[in-house]
Design a protein around this motif. Structure first.
Motif, short mmCIF file in Angstrom:
data_model
loop_
_atom_site.label_atom_id
_atom_site.label_comp_id
_atom_site.label_asym_id
_atom_site.label_seq_id
_atom_site.Cartn_x
_atom_site.Cartn_y
_atom_site.Cartn_z
N THR A 424 0.87 -1.18 0.00
CA THR A 424 0.00 0.00 0.00
C THR A 424 0.91 1.23 0.00
N ARG A 425 0.77 2.07 -1.02
CA ARG A 425 1.67 3.22 -1.17
C ARG A 425 0.83 4.50 -1.29
N LEU A 426 1.31 5.56 -0.61
CA LEU A 426 0.63 6.85 -0.63
C LEU A 426 1.55 7.92 -1.20
N GLY A 427 0.96 8.87 -1.89
CA GLY A 427 1.69 10.02 -2.41
C GLY A 427 0.75 11.18 -2.62
N ASN A 428 1.29 12.26 -3.16
CA ASN A 428 0.45 13.41 -3.47
C ASN A 428 -0.45 13.10 -4.66
N GLY A 429 -1.70 13.57 -4.58
CA GLY A 429 -2.65 13.34 -5.65
C GLY A 429 -2.42 14.26 -6.83
N GLY A 430 -3.27 14.13 -7.82
CA GLY A 430 -3.15 14.93 -9.02
C GLY A 430 -2.37 14.22 -10.10
N GLN A 431 -2.12 14.95 -11.20
CA GLN A 431 -1.49 14.35 -12.37
C GLN A 431 -0.12 14.96 -12.65
N PRO A 432 0.81 14.17 -13.17
CA PRO A 432 2.14 14.71 -13.49
C PRO A 432 2.05 15.90 -14.44
N GLY A 433 2.88 16.92 -14.19
CA GLY A 433 2.89 18.10 -15.03
C GLY A 433 1.83 19.11 -14.69
N GLN A 434 0.97 18.81 -13.73
CA GLN A 434 -0.09 19.72 -13.32
C GLN A 434 0.12 20.14 -11.87
N PRO A 435 -0.36 21.30 -11.47
CA PRO A 435 -0.27 21.69 -10.06
C PRO A 435 -0.93 20.64 -9.17
N ARG A 436 -0.23 20.25 -8.10
CA ARG A 436 -0.78 19.22 -7.22
C ARG A 436 -1.81 19.84 -6.27
N PRO A 437 -3.04 19.38 -6.29
CA PRO A 437 -4.07 19.97 -5.43
C PRO A 437 -3.82 19.63 -3.96
N LYS A 438 -4.06 20.58 -3.09
CA LYS A 438 -3.88 20.36 -1.66
C LYS A 438 -4.98 19.45 -1.13
N GLY A 439 -4.62 18.62 -0.17
CA GLY A 439 -5.60 17.76 0.49
C GLY A 439 -6.02 16.56 -0.31
N VAL A 440 -5.33 16.29 -1.43
CA VAL A 440 -5.66 15.12 -2.26
C VAL A 440 -4.52 14.12 -2.14
N ARG A 441 -4.85 12.88 -1.83
CA ARG A 441 -3.85 11.83 -1.65
C ARG A 441 -4.02 10.77 -2.72
N LYS A 442 -2.89 10.34 -3.31
CA LYS A 442 -2.92 9.26 -4.29
C LYS A 442 -2.57 7.95 -3.60
N PHE A 443 -3.33 6.91 -3.91
CA PHE A 443 -3.09 5.57 -3.38
C PHE A 443 -2.70 4.63 -4.50
N MET A 444 -1.72 3.78 -4.24
CA MET A 444 -1.34 2.67 -5.10
C MET A 444 -1.42 1.40 -4.26
N VAL A 445 -2.36 0.53 -4.56
CA VAL A 445 -2.55 -0.71 -3.80
C VAL A 445 -2.25 -1.88 -4.72
N GLU A 446 -1.21 -2.64 -4.37
CA GLU A 446 -0.74 -3.72 -5.24
C GLU A 446 -1.34 -5.06 -4.84
N PHE A 447 -1.75 -5.83 -5.84
CA PHE A 447 -2.25 -7.19 -5.66
C PHE A 447 -1.46 -8.13 -6.56
N LYS A 448 -1.32 -9.37 -6.12
CA LYS A 448 -0.63 -10.36 -6.93
C LYS A 448 -1.26 -11.72 -6.71
N GLY A 449 -1.42 -12.49 -7.80
CA GLY A 449 -1.97 -13.84 -7.68
C GLY A 449 -2.24 -14.47 -9.03
N ASP A 450 -2.36 -15.79 -9.03
CA ASP A 450 -2.58 -16.52 -10.28
C ASP A 450 -3.88 -16.12 -10.95
N VAL A 451 -4.90 -15.78 -10.16
CA VAL A 451 -6.18 -15.43 -10.75
C VAL A 451 -6.05 -14.18 -11.63
N LEU A 452 -5.13 -13.28 -11.29
CA LEU A 452 -4.89 -12.12 -12.14
C LEU A 452 -4.03 -12.47 -13.35
N ALA A 453 -3.12 -13.41 -13.16
CA ALA A 453 -2.27 -13.83 -14.28
C ALA A 453 -3.08 -14.52 -15.37
#
Length: 526
Positions: A424-453
């Motif tokens: 589970t990874r957190l960072g600043n929200g918004g999009q690259p090359g654009q002003p990062r909005p205050k109070g917005v958090r980006k989440f990256m949640v990783e999953f792994k398993g054969d069912v996805l493969a």
């Protein structure tokens, strides 16, 4: 900082007044380098009966060795008090797994009575300062034989191993009702306890003690070491029976009968205690040079409805207690899923810490798995507690009987066949090359398993999200660009007002098919 020293400091901060089984001095006879008291009848039913009778009496503190002397046995002095393994119980025969004993000290001041069971009779193993190495001038030599100065015990590897005296013990019981075992990766880490009373409440936590143990031998490596235990505290007296098997890790079948002296505000059954300082999810800038420091990185649950749940751990700014209501749970555990050394960079090898999994062997009825997270600013403190709390209020005079199996392994013994959360990874929200909005958090949640493969080329899993408050945006899933089959991540931005915690929920699906376990997360806006 070494693991042993960290454990000492954890327990020193936690342990309160102790209690012990009051057994008077006995005439002694010598055998195998140890000194034993006279034989007395023993049975599991008799121990349970004794615990019930004890609960009907006022609690009494145990006899203590001279406190002035014990206070002088600090960390360094205690480290020099090594038990002479030539005097180990069963060191020469009678059981395949020898047992050695640990001495009282400043951080382990309580006394514990030890007993050997043979042919239905128990004899007390009497304390003698000469059982320990420490040098002729060691302060512990000033203690007499009464009261006993044993504080705990270690279970060693099989005598069939020529190096058993050099190998680390595979089970240890030391301090209050704490115990630990080696996982299948060869390390100890988190601890378990006989009982937790009041963690995370407004009142001081009470730490019951194992005040006496009775040992039954394992004749072969396939047999369990049986340890019977008496637990006592101002609120409860109980009998425990551990059947401990040494395999690729350690598996313990535990039976307990608890008798309450008074109501308990929050009684935690099968409690697990661990350390979580920080991970890849949240880390203060330059707080430490290592990428991650934790003995466990998440709470895994398999609830009564069959749902597998993963809750990443937090190091919150204040004590947080989370309850996961359930009925007849199938299991829960504190896990170390991240096994990559590069994510720790530490010589104590956090990547090898065991996962401890609680498997109920009886119907535990209605209640909740409760997770207590306590703020910490260092790795020396155990700040995580996971336990089962029955729904019904406790009452004085009531007896609670329960059974469970405790697995000390590398992974859950019954992992979900679905994709599992890996980070589970957190960072600043918004999009690259654009002003990062205050109070917005980006989440990256990783999953792994054969069912996805097995998803057809071009098919993406769909993230299913919900939160107790706030708004989601920029939601999508993508394969992690590491060429590992079945490794995906869900990405989303999250906006919320205020600083109160937010409960979040996520899983992956394709059509009507659920593809992953359920990710639960308590987000603390910052």
């Amino acid at each position: 900082m070494s693991l042993d020293r960290r454990t000492f400091l954890q327990l020193a901060a936690a342990f309160q007044a102790a209690s012990a089984l009051g057994i008077g001095p006995a005439m002694a006879e010598k055998a195998e380098g140890l000194t034993f008291g006279p034989a007395e009848p023993f049975s599991w039913e008799g121990l349970k009966r004794h615990a019930r009778e004890l609960a009907g009496k006022p609690y009494e503190s145990p006899p203590r060795p001279n406190p002035e002397i014990v206070q002088q046995i600090d960390y360094d002095a205690h480290g020099k008090l090594r038990y002479k393994l030539e005097n180990a119980l069963w060191g020469e025969g009678g059981s395949v797994y020898p047992i050695s004993f640990q001495h009282v000290g400043r951080y382990f001041p309580k006394t514990v009575r030890m007993h050997l069971i043979e042919k239905g009779a128990a004899r007390e193993i009497l304390y003698n300062p000469n059982l320990f190495m420490g040098g002729p001038g060691h302060v512990a030599k000033k203690l007499g034989p009464e009261p006993s100065a044993f504080a705990g015990f270690w279970v060693h590897e099989s005598r069939n191993r020529p190096d058993w005296k050099k190998a680390e013990p595979w089970a240890t019981f030391l301090g209050a009702s704490y115990f630990r075992a080696v996982g299948e990766l060869g390390q100890v880490g988190l601890s378990s306890r006989g009982l937790a009373i009041g963690p995370g409440t407004a009142n001081p936590e009470e730490f019951p003690d194992f005040v006496a143990f009775w040992f039954e031998p394992a004749l072969t490596e396939a047999d369990p070491v049986i340890v019977n235990a008496l637990l006592d505290s101002p609120s409860v007296a109980g009998a425990y029976r551990f059947a401990m098997r040494r395999g690729k890790g350690v598996v313990m079948d535990i039976e307990a009968s608890l008798n309450l002296r008074k109501p308990i505000e929050r009684m935690g059954l099968a409690p697990l205690t661990s350390m979580f300082w920080f991970s890849e999810t949240v880390k203060a800038t330059a707080v430490d040079w290592r990428p991650e420091v934790h003995d466990s990185d998440g709470l895994a649950m398999w609830n009564g409805k069959g749902e597998h749940i993963w809750r990443p751990l937090n190091n919150p700014s204040r004590i947080m207690v989370s309850s996961f209501v359930d009925q007849t749970p199938r299991g829960f555990g504190l896990c170390q899923r991240d096994r990559d050394f590069n994510n720790y960079q530490d010589g104590v090898k956090y990547q090898l810490r065991p996962t401890a999994w609680v498997e109920p062997l009886s119907d535990w009825g209605e209640g909740a798995i409760q997770l207590t997270e306590i703020p910490t600013d260092d790795e020396i403190h155990d700040n995580i507690v996971a336990m089962w709390v029955p729904k019904d209020p406790t009452a004085a005079g009531k007896t609670y009987d329960y059974r469970y199996r405790l697995h000390w392994l590398a992974d859950e013994p019954y992992p979900s066949p679905l994709a599992r959360c890996m980070a589970t990874r957190l960072g600043n929200g918004g999009q690259p090359g654009q002003p990062r909005p205050k109070g917005v958090r980006k989440f990256m949640v990783e999953f792994k398993g054969d069912v996805l493969a097995k998803l057809p080329f071009g098919v993406k899993p769909e993230p299913v999200l919900s939160a107790s408050r706030g708004q989601f945006s920029y939601i999508y899933a993508e394969a992690v660009p590491n060429e590992v089959p079945g490794h995906w991540r869900a990405q989303f931005d999250f906006t919320v007002d205020g600083k109160d915690p937010v409960e979040m929920r996520l899983y992956l699906k394709h059509g009507d098919e659920v593809l992953s376990e359920t990710w639960l997360y308590q987000y603390h806006p910052f």
